[in-house]
Design an enzyme around this catalytic site. Structure first.
Site, PDB file in Angstrom:
ATOM      1  N   ASP A  50     -25.763 -85.644  35.914  1.00  0.00           N
ATOM      2  CA  ASP A  50     -25.051 -84.269  36.155  1.00  0.00           C
ATOM      3  C   ASP A  50     -23.778 -84.416  35.915  1.00  0.00           C
ATOM      4  OD1 ASP A  50     -24.593 -81.693  36.771  1.00  0.00           O
ATOM      5  OD2 ASP A  50     -24.605 -82.127  38.942  1.00  0.00           O
ATOM      6  N   ARG A  58     -16.676 -81.561  28.114  1.00  0.00           N
ATOM      7  CA  ARG A  58     -15.124 -81.401  28.053  1.00  0.00           C
ATOM      8  C   ARG A  58     -14.846 -82.288  26.578  1.00  0.00           C
ATOM      9  NH1 ARG A  58     -15.890 -81.162  33.358  1.00  0.00           N
ATOM     10  NH2 ARG A  58     -15.827 -83.705  33.502  1.00  0.00           N
ATOM     11  N   ASP A  71     -27.724 -76.702  33.676  1.00  0.00           N
ATOM     12  CA  ASP A  71     -27.328 -77.800  34.520  1.00  0.00           C
ATOM     13  C   ASP A  71     -27.816 -77.405  35.924  1.00  0.00           C
ATOM     14  OD1 ASP A  71     -25.825 -80.218  35.419  1.00  0.00           O
ATOM     15  OD2 ASP A  71     -24.403 -78.751  36.339  1.00  0.00           O
ATOM     16  N   ASP A  75     -30.416 -78.886  38.580  1.00  0.00           N
ATOM     17  CA  ASP A  75     -29.905 -79.101  40.060  1.00  0.00           C
ATOM     18  C   ASP A  75     -31.038 -78.842  41.077  1.00  0.00           C
ATOM     19  OD1 ASP A  75     -27.936 -80.783  38.915  1.00  0.00           O
ATOM     20  OD2 ASP A  75     -26.452 -79.162  39.251  1.00  0.00           O
TER      21      ASP A  75
END
Length: 224
Positions: A50, A58, A71, A75
């Protein structure tokens, strides 16, 4: 050598990592009630990735709404799968695991949905002081890690006490240390819902006012 940019979001590097997280989570689910070694390693690796996909997003300039949603869902579903198993292992505490699932899923879903409705570039961007503080990179990483560690320790304790420190189970010690942070994270999740509710209600009020303003000239028009 620079990597050529493309716009196929589905094969962006962070999203490929996201798919790997899903596969690992599914393997963890399959073995969760029978083989804690395979399940534990797959679950923990999925959780640790994660952080990796965020760095990849980035680094490659590949941050996307699809990736953020992928994402977020990974989770929520990963933690839910583990909590379902814990409710099976510890039926006496089933209500608290059910409550944890409900808070985690409902509050984060509302927060994410509201972020889209109000047009924020990311759900991590918010004017609320607590939300701004929580989404500081180091704080967010710490809270997510200790929360997962708490549930993982509870899971492992169903099978083994693990290493002993002065006669005490390491997993039990970690569970006691991380438990308060898991409770704190749940409370912050409730804050997510509160903040999102305020923002969403503000959108409703604005839209209702706009509809009234549009209808006033029509209703007030004199008949000739």
């Amino acid at each position: 050598m620079a990597i050529a940019e493309h716009d196929n979001v589905f094969i962006f590097v962070p999203n490929l990592i996201g798919y790997a997280r899903i596969v690992l989570a599914l393997i963890a689910f399959w073995f969760m009630s029978t083989n804690y070694v395979i399940s534990g390693w797959c679950y923990v690796t999925s959780a640790l990735l994660d952080a990796v996909d965020g760095h990849a997003a980035r680094a490659f300039n590949q941050s996307t709404r699809f990736g953020a949603m992928l994402d977020q869902l990974t989770d929520r579903c990963g933690t839910t799968g583990l909590l379902v198993t814990l409710a099976y292992f510890y039926p006496r505490y089933m209500f608290w695991f059910q409550l944890s699932i409900a808070i985690d899923v409902a509050c984060h879903w509302l927060f994410m949905q509201t972020s889209v409705v109000v047009g924020r570039s990311s759900h991590k961007v918010n004017d609320n002081f607590i939300m701004r503080l929580y989404y500081q990179k180091d704080i967010l990483t710490f809270m997510c890690c200790v929360n997962e560690l708490f549930y993982v320790c509870l899971y492992l304790l169903n099978f083994t006490y693990g290493p002993l420190i002065f006669g005490a189970s390491l997993f039990k010690i970690l569970a006691f240390l991380t438990g308060p942070f898991a409770v704190l994270k749940a409370l912050i999740s409730v804050m997510h819902a509160y903040v999102a509710g305020i923002d969403l209600a503000a959108v409703d009020v604005r839209e209702r006012q706009e509809r009234r303003q549009k209808s006033e000239p029509v209703s007030g028009k004199k008949l000739e």
